[in-house]
Design an enzyme around this catalytic site. Structure first.
Site, PDB file in Angstrom:
ATOM      1  N   ARG A  25      -8.645   3.210  -1.111  1.00 38.10           N
ATOM      2  CA  ARG A  25      -6.890   3.836  -1.026  1.00 38.10           C
ATOM      3  C   ARG A  25      -6.551   4.572  -2.951  1.00 38.10           C
ATOM      4  O   ARG A  25      -6.151   5.098  -2.166  1.00 38.10           O
ATOM      5  CB  ARG A  25      -6.041   2.224  -1.639  1.00 38.10           C
ATOM      6  CG  ARG A  25      -7.024   0.906  -0.725  1.00 38.10           C
ATOM      7  CD  ARG A  25      -6.071  -0.372  -0.921  1.00 38.10           C
ATOM      8  NE  ARG A  25      -6.672  -1.035  -1.852  1.00 38.10           N
ATOM      9  CZ  ARG A  25      -7.089  -1.712  -2.967  1.00 38.10           C
ATOM     10  NH1 ARG A  25      -5.593  -2.988  -2.412  1.00 38.10           N
ATOM     11  NH2 ARG A  25      -7.411  -2.462  -3.112  1.00 38.10           N
ATOM     12  N   ASN A  61      -5.216  -2.256   1.564  1.00 37.36           N
ATOM     13  CA  ASN A  61      -5.829  -2.752   2.327  1.00 37.36           C
ATOM     14  C   ASN A  61      -5.655  -4.210   3.175  1.00 37.36           C
ATOM     15  O   ASN A  61      -4.585  -4.375   3.025  1.00 37.36           O
ATOM     16  CB  ASN A  61      -7.027  -3.529   1.572  1.00 37.36           C
ATOM     17  CG  ASN A  61      -8.388  -3.354   0.635  1.00 37.36           C
ATOM     18  OD1 ASN A  61      -8.147  -1.935   1.545  1.00 37.36           O
ATOM     19  ND2 ASN A  61      -8.437  -3.047  -0.725  1.00 37.36           N
TER      20      ASN A  61
END
Length: 103
Positions: A28, A46
Site C-alpha cells: 500500500r 488491504n
C-alpha cells in the site's frame, strides 16, 4: 485520435484488485508513492481475502502507467500473481483530490 489528444483530454477511472503476496510487504505504501509520482488520484486498501484493492483516476496515459505498475512492479518484497481491473471508464472530473490508504 492522436495519443497526445487522448492524453490531454481524457480522464479515466479504473478499479483494481491485486492477487499474490501483497500484504505485509509495504504494497500500500509503495502504491501510494507511485500514484503520487505519476500524478494520479484514488485509494488503496488491504482486503480480508489477502488481496489489495482500490481505485485509480487521472489522465489516461498516467492511469495506464499505474495499471502497468500494479500488474508488474509492486513493492520490492511483493509477488504479484495477477491483477484484475474492472469498471474502467472515461470520467468528466476526478472524484478524489489525492491518493490515500484506506483501512
Amino acid at each position: 485520435m492522436s495519443a497526445l489528444t487522448k492524453a490531454s483530454g481524457s480522464l479515466k477511472s479504473v478499479d483494481y484488485e491485486v492477487f499474490g503476496r501483497v500484504q505485509g510487504v509495504c504494497f500500500r505504501m509503495y502504491t501510494e508513492e507511485e500514484a503520487r509520482k505519476l500524478g494520479v488520484v484514488g485509494w488503496v486498501k488491504n482486503t480480508s481475502q489477502g488481496t489489495v484493492t482500490g481505485q485509480v483516476q487521472g489522465p489516461e496515459d498516467k492511469v495506464n502507467a499505474m495499471k502497468s505498475w500494479l500488474s508488474k512492479v509492486g513493492s520490492p518484497s511483493s509477488r504479484i500473481d495477477r491483477t484484475k481491473f474492472s469498471n474502467e471508464k472515461e470520467i468528466s472530473k476526478l472524484d478524489f483530490s489525492g491518493f490515500s490508504t484506506r483501512y
